[in-house]
Design an enzyme around this catalytic site. Structure first.
Site, PDB file in Angstrom:
ATOM      1  N   SER A 100     -10.213  -0.351   6.855  1.00 20.77           N
ATOM      2  CA  SER A 100      -9.559  -0.376   5.552  1.00 20.77           C
ATOM      3  C   SER A 100      -8.871  -1.682   5.193  1.00 20.77           C
ATOM      4  O   SER A 100      -8.309  -1.790   4.110  1.00 20.77           O
ATOM      5  CB  SER A 100      -8.558   0.783   5.439  1.00 20.77           C
ATOM      6  OG  SER A 100      -9.242   1.943   5.020  1.00 20.77           O
ATOM      7  N   LYS A 124       0.855  -1.186   0.000  1.00 19.68           N
ATOM      8  CA  LYS A 124       0.000   0.000   0.000  1.00 19.68           C
ATOM      9  C   LYS A 124       0.890   1.235   0.000  1.00 19.68           C
ATOM     10  O   LYS A 124       1.901   1.287   0.712  1.00 19.68           O
ATOM     11  CB  LYS A 124      -0.894  -0.017   1.249  1.00 19.68           C
ATOM     12  CG  LYS A 124      -1.881   1.132   1.344  1.00 19.68           C
ATOM     13  CD  LYS A 124      -2.782   0.961   2.571  1.00 19.68           C
ATOM     14  CE  LYS A 124      -3.773   2.090   2.715  1.00 19.68           C
ATOM     15  NZ  LYS A 124      -4.674   1.897   3.886  1.00 19.68           N
ATOM     16  N   SER A 179      -9.417   2.358   2.300  1.00 22.03           N
ATOM     17  CA  SER A 179      -8.191   2.937   1.749  1.00 22.03           C
ATOM     18  C   SER A 179      -7.167   1.905   1.310  1.00 22.03           C
ATOM     19  O   SER A 179      -6.271   2.218   0.536  1.00 22.03           O
ATOM     20  CB  SER A 179      -7.557   3.904   2.761  1.00 22.03           C
ATOM     21  OG  SER A 179      -7.051   3.212   3.883  1.00 22.03           O
TER      22      SER A 179
END
Length: 529
Positions: free
Chosen positions: A243, A147, A219
């Site tokens: 998330s 990420k 996210s």
């Protein structure tokens, strides 16, 4: 009132300005962490046992498939066996996944940066080590993604934001160091929602591979979508409040939100130091266990990280477990676990705290504002991708008093004590995306693994023959420091089901299925970080 005004001018304002100058001039919470440290352990007096590596199952008879797509959807343990037996090289495998990232990344809007040069360098190193007789373990030569709030030197770490899209941090994140030492190969920086909020980023909005008309939510959108679509064997995402759980559930992948403090966060953009967690998105629970084994452990620069002596999830005797099921649990899952010898009982986790969601918002928003104080004060929030998200919440956070923030933490303590007292089972199962449960679980810091359990037809399907689906998932929850229990139960379930092995229809949506342009937003009324 005059005394208060005088005190504010002579004391409060100078102290506030001095503090801002010293610790609030850099955004992202990467420097000067708070010393108000949260420990999620229910038994603080842990024995200082050495962390023992899990004993992974030995696979035999693993064969290389003819098609690259079939290889792309193999598990970590299967791919690791192919590399170890030299049926495929890491360089070959890396090429397969780089090709898929380039092909599907733009369609799903799920990739920020493809780290091709670094990937081939690390893959060649993995192959060279193996040629010399050195095998580092099941992640040796396995590609993966991070990420894009996780820093990697010489590559952009954009935090998904227009404000930081050209940012390069000369930092090696702790989790990246761990994976590099395990021989894993970084192939891409994957989408994070802007400043780790939902699925909107400066390059677009990440789609759900199972239904490209939907967005992925949460996210950790890139890690979920890329793992689901076979663009990486696994990825590392993060959760502050939903998330990991939400995008994993939407995209139909197995993902673990570990016990708070399990994985070090040095070099990772911070929302809230007492809530942020890193965890793996994978094809299966067994793969989650493998990745967790290599990224867990004390990070010397993360004050909340701990050496947690987890038992081996591959050796847990699930027949000795009592597992509760909530009212919203999938009864098919209850029956499967019961058939495996688990004692399944009805369960409800009771607590009296009514303001759970408010406690989380107070905690998260104030902490986030402290980390992005300069960003807001310099009006960079005017360029934020969604004005009803962080800009609105951080303005509201500016007027939360210190007293009210501390009172929220006291209520959090009450919640933790009540949950501990009423957590009378070894684990429980239920909906993984219930918002109250997401907030409560993150405030307490206990682990949950999201597991695919089936599929259903999409609503308003354009054709009866469409291959697009809505995924059905469940969450398996365990007490803090008992991630191995949740993993063991998930592995038991997946040993007799194949929902986690299904592939999304990213190449063939089915006959008479046309996607409107642009796709409609299908997002739950939640705030996912």
């Amino acid at each position: 009132m005059l005394e208060i005004e005088k005190g504010v001018k002579e004391l409060n304002i100078p102290i506030t300005r001095a503090n801002r100058k010293l610790v609030a001039s850099v955004n992202g919470g990467l420097e000067n962490p708070s010393y108000l440290v949260f420990n999620s352990a229910w038994n603080i007096c842990h024995a200082r046992n050495a962390i023992k590596q899990f004993n992974y199952p030995a696979l035999s008879g693993v064969q290389r498939h003819g098609r690259d797509e079939d290889i792309a959807f193999m598990s970590i343990l299967e791919l690791g066996q192919l590399i170890r037996s030299k049926v495929i090289t890491s360089e070959e495998l890396t090429g397969i996944f780089l090709k898929r990232l380039k092909r599907y990344g733009p369609v799903l809007e799920s990739v920020v940066t493809i780290t091709e040069e670094l990937a081939y360098k690390q893959a060649k190193q993995a192959d060279q080590l193996l040629a010399k007789g050195t095998y580092l373990g099941p992640l040796h030569g396995i590609p993966y993604g991070l990420k894009d709030i996780i820093a990697v030197p010489q590559y952009k770490t954009t935090w998904g934001s227009e404000s930081f899209k050209d940012q390069v941090l000369d930092i090696e994140a702790w989790v990246y160091k761990r994976l590099k030492s395990a021989g894993a190969v970084l192939v891409g920086k994957l989408v994070t929602g802007s400043l780790a909020y939902d699925d909107i980023w400066f390059g677009g909005r990440t789609r759900n591979p199972w239904n490209i008309e939907e967005y992925s939510t949460g996210s950790s959108a890139g890690p979920a979508a890329c793992t689901s679509a076979g663009m990486v064997p696994f990825a590392i995402g993060s959760e502050t409040a939903g998330s990991i759980t939400y995008p994993a559930a939407r995209c139909g992948v197995t993902a673990l939100r570990p016990t708070f403090g399990t994985v070090g966060r040095t070099g990772v953009m911070s929302i809230s130091e007492s809530l942020d967690k890193l965890g793996p998105f994978c094809r299966s629970a067994a793969d989650c266990a493998v990745v967790l084994d290599y990224i867990r452990g004390k990070d010397p620069d993360d004050l909340s990280s701990r050496d947690i002596p987890l038992a081996d999830p591959f050796a847990v005797d699930i027949t000795k477990l009592t597992v509760g099921y909530l009212e919203d649990a999938e009864m098919d899952v209850v029956q499967v676990l019961r058939s495996k010898g688990v004692n399944m009982v009805p369960f409800k986790l009771n607590y009296t705290v009514e303001s759970v969601q408010g406690i989380l918002n107070f905690t998260m928003d104030v902490d986030m504002l402290a980390h992005f104080d300069e960003w807001q004060r310099s009006h960079q929030d005017d360029d934020y991708e969604a004005q009803d998200q962080w800009p609105l919440e951080l303005r509201r956070a500016r007027v939360i008093s210190a007293v009210d923030y501390v009172q929220a933490q006291r209520m959090r303590g009450k919640l933790i004590r009540e949950v501990k007292e009423n957590f009378k089972v070894n684990a429980f199962i239920g909906n993984a995306t219930d918002w109250e449960r997401v907030c409560m679980g993150n405030l307490v810091g206990f682990p949950v693994i999201v597991v695919p359990t089936g599929f259903k037809k999409i609503s308003d399907a354009p054709s009866n023959d469409t291959r697009r689906r809505t995924t059905i998932t469940m969450g398996i929850y365990a007490p803090p420091d008992h991630d191995h229990v949740a993993l063991a139960l998930a592995m038991a379930y997946q040993s007799v089901t194949d929902h986690h092995k299904q592939r999304p229809p990213i190449d063939d949506l089915g006959p008479n299925d046309l996607i409107p342009n642009p796709p409609r937003a299908v997002v739950p009324p939640r705030q996912l970080f």
